[in-house]
Design a protein around this motif. Structure first.
Motif, short mmCIF file in Angstrom:
data_model
loop_
_atom_site.label_atom_id
_atom_site.label_comp_id
_atom_site.label_asym_id
_atom_site.label_seq_id
_atom_site.Cartn_x
_atom_site.Cartn_y
_atom_site.Cartn_z
N LEU A 118 0.56 -1.42 0.18
CA LEU A 118 -0.27 -0.49 0.11
C LEU A 118 0.72 0.87 -0.42
N LEU A 119 2.12 1.43 0.85
CA LEU A 119 3.05 2.58 1.06
C LEU A 119 3.45 2.56 -0.60
N PHE A 120 4.18 1.13 -1.16
CA PHE A 120 4.59 1.82 -2.60
C PHE A 120 3.44 2.59 -3.71
N LEU A 121 2.29 1.89 -3.31
CA LEU A 121 1.23 2.08 -4.20
C LEU A 121 0.73 3.37 -4.40
N CYS A 122 0.35 4.60 -2.97
CA CYS A 122 0.56 5.59 -2.69
C CYS A 122 1.28 6.47 -3.19
N VAL A 123 2.98 5.81 -2.65
CA VAL A 123 3.60 6.39 -3.64
C VAL A 123 3.77 7.06 -4.99
N ALA A 124 3.08 5.60 -5.91
CA ALA A 124 3.60 5.75 -7.40
C ALA A 124 2.16 6.20 -7.33
N ILE A 148 -7.17 16.43 -9.85
CA ILE A 148 -5.86 16.00 -9.20
C ILE A 148 -5.82 14.48 -8.09
N PRO A 149 -7.47 14.72 -7.71
CA PRO A 149 -7.84 13.77 -7.45
C PRO A 149 -8.46 12.83 -8.11
N ALA A 150 -9.72 13.00 -8.75
CA ALA A 150 -9.74 12.47 -10.88
C ALA A 150 -9.21 11.72 -11.14
N THR A 151 -7.65 12.47 -11.30
CA THR A 151 -6.34 11.64 -11.61
C THR A 151 -6.18 10.63 -10.94
N TYR A 152 -6.09 10.74 -9.73
CA TYR A 152 -5.76 9.38 -8.61
C TYR A 152 -6.92 8.31 -8.53
N TRP A 153 -8.33 8.86 -9.54
CA TRP A 153 -8.36 7.63 -9.28
C TRP A 153 -8.37 6.67 -10.76
N TRP A 154 -7.98 7.61 -11.81
CA TRP A 154 -7.03 7.07 -12.75
C TRP A 154 -5.82 5.88 -12.35
N ALA A 155 -4.57 6.61 -11.61
CA ALA A 155 -4.03 6.54 -11.67
C ALA A 155 -4.08 4.48 -10.57
N SER A 184 5.46 0.11 -13.71
CA SER A 184 5.75 0.20 -12.11
C SER A 184 4.56 -0.21 -11.62
N GLY A 185 3.32 -0.12 -12.00
CA GLY A 185 2.83 -1.27 -11.16
C GLY A 185 2.30 -2.39 -10.32
N ILE A 186 3.00 -3.17 -12.29
CA ILE A 186 3.04 -4.27 -12.33
C ILE A 186 4.03 -4.92 -11.57
N LEU A 187 5.67 -3.71 -11.66
CA LEU A 187 6.47 -4.06 -10.58
C LEU A 187 5.82 -4.01 -9.41
#
Length: 257
Positions: A118-124, A148-155, A184-187
């Protein structure tokens, strides 16, 4: 409209309630029994049925729910939430399913790995979302990313799944950022998988061995009880032969006389 379903649910809840009550009565430590996660799930799954019955019976003479009365609207919302909690009946399968027990034990043992993930995903997500928002607002002809919060959903949906396609970058630099976020998400998802997999396999083997030990104890107990029953019957026959009852002893004496 759902009277038949109500009857089926009533029978199931009555059976679950009887089972829970009997297990609670025969347990020596009541507080430790109530602290167990599966027992708490049982309570949360059973109580909404009775609370719904009580609230429905008390609100029969009141105004219809949702008719402008704020109190009744709140009660109706609470009832809907309680009815939704009935899905926790499915969690009762964990008592009889080795796979669900292994999954729960693995989640409990791998809290550190899940926290790192979760930490890695939040940073990315915090890195890619503002970058893509700025690029799309500067270079794209049509702006699909409103904030930017809407872009969080996309990320989030891009790094954890294949994406839904509701928000797509249009510019070439934005697509490059999207490709880098996918890789990066796959890794990042692959980093803790090996540790979680080894923990899952170890937990499965431990639970399976525990089940086998329980079965062996039951079989040994049944065999001992049967042998004890046979031993008591043979001992009673030997004692009758050595020390016959008074009536039999008198008959033997009279026959000898």
């Amino acid at each position: 409209m759902c009277y038949n379903i109500f009857i089926v649910e009533t029978v199931c809840v009555a059976w679950f309630s009887l089972e829970f009550t009997l297990r609670f009565i025969q347990d020596r430590s009541k507080l430790a029994f109530l602290r167990q996660p599966l027992n708490l799930i049982d309570v949360v799954a059973i109580l909404p049925y009775y609370i719904t019955l009580v609230v429905d019976s008390t609100s029969k003479g009141e105004k219809r729910l949702g008719s402008g009365n704020s109190y009744l609207d709140k009660v109706g919302l609470v009832l809907r939430v309680l009815r939704a909690l009935r899905i926790l009946y499915v969690m009762r399968l964990a008592r009889h399913s080795l796979g669900l027990q292994t999954l729960g034990l693995t989640a409990r043992r791998c809290t550190r790995e899940f926290g790192l993930l979760l930490l890695f995903l939040c940073v990315a997500i915090a890195l890619y979302s503002p970058l893509l928002y700025l690029i799309e607002n500067e270079m794209a002809a049509t702006q699909e990313f409103t904030s930017i919060p809407a872009t969080y959903w996309w990320a989030v949906i891009t790094m954890t799944t294949v994406g839904y396609g509701d928000m797509v970058p249009r510019s070439i630099p934005g697509q490059v950022v999207a490709l880098s976020s996918i890789l990066s998400g796959i890794l990042l998802m692959a980093f803790p998988v090996t540790s979680i997999f080894h923990t899952f396999s170890r937990s499965y083997v431990e639970l399976k061995q525990e089940q086998q030990r329980v079965l062996q104890r039951r079989t040994h107990f049944l065999l001992r009880s049967r042998m004890a029953g046979r031993g008591s019957s043979s001992r009673s026959l030997e004692s009758d032969a050595l020390f016959p009852p008074r009536g039999a002893a008198d008959a033997v004496r009279q026959g000898k006389a």
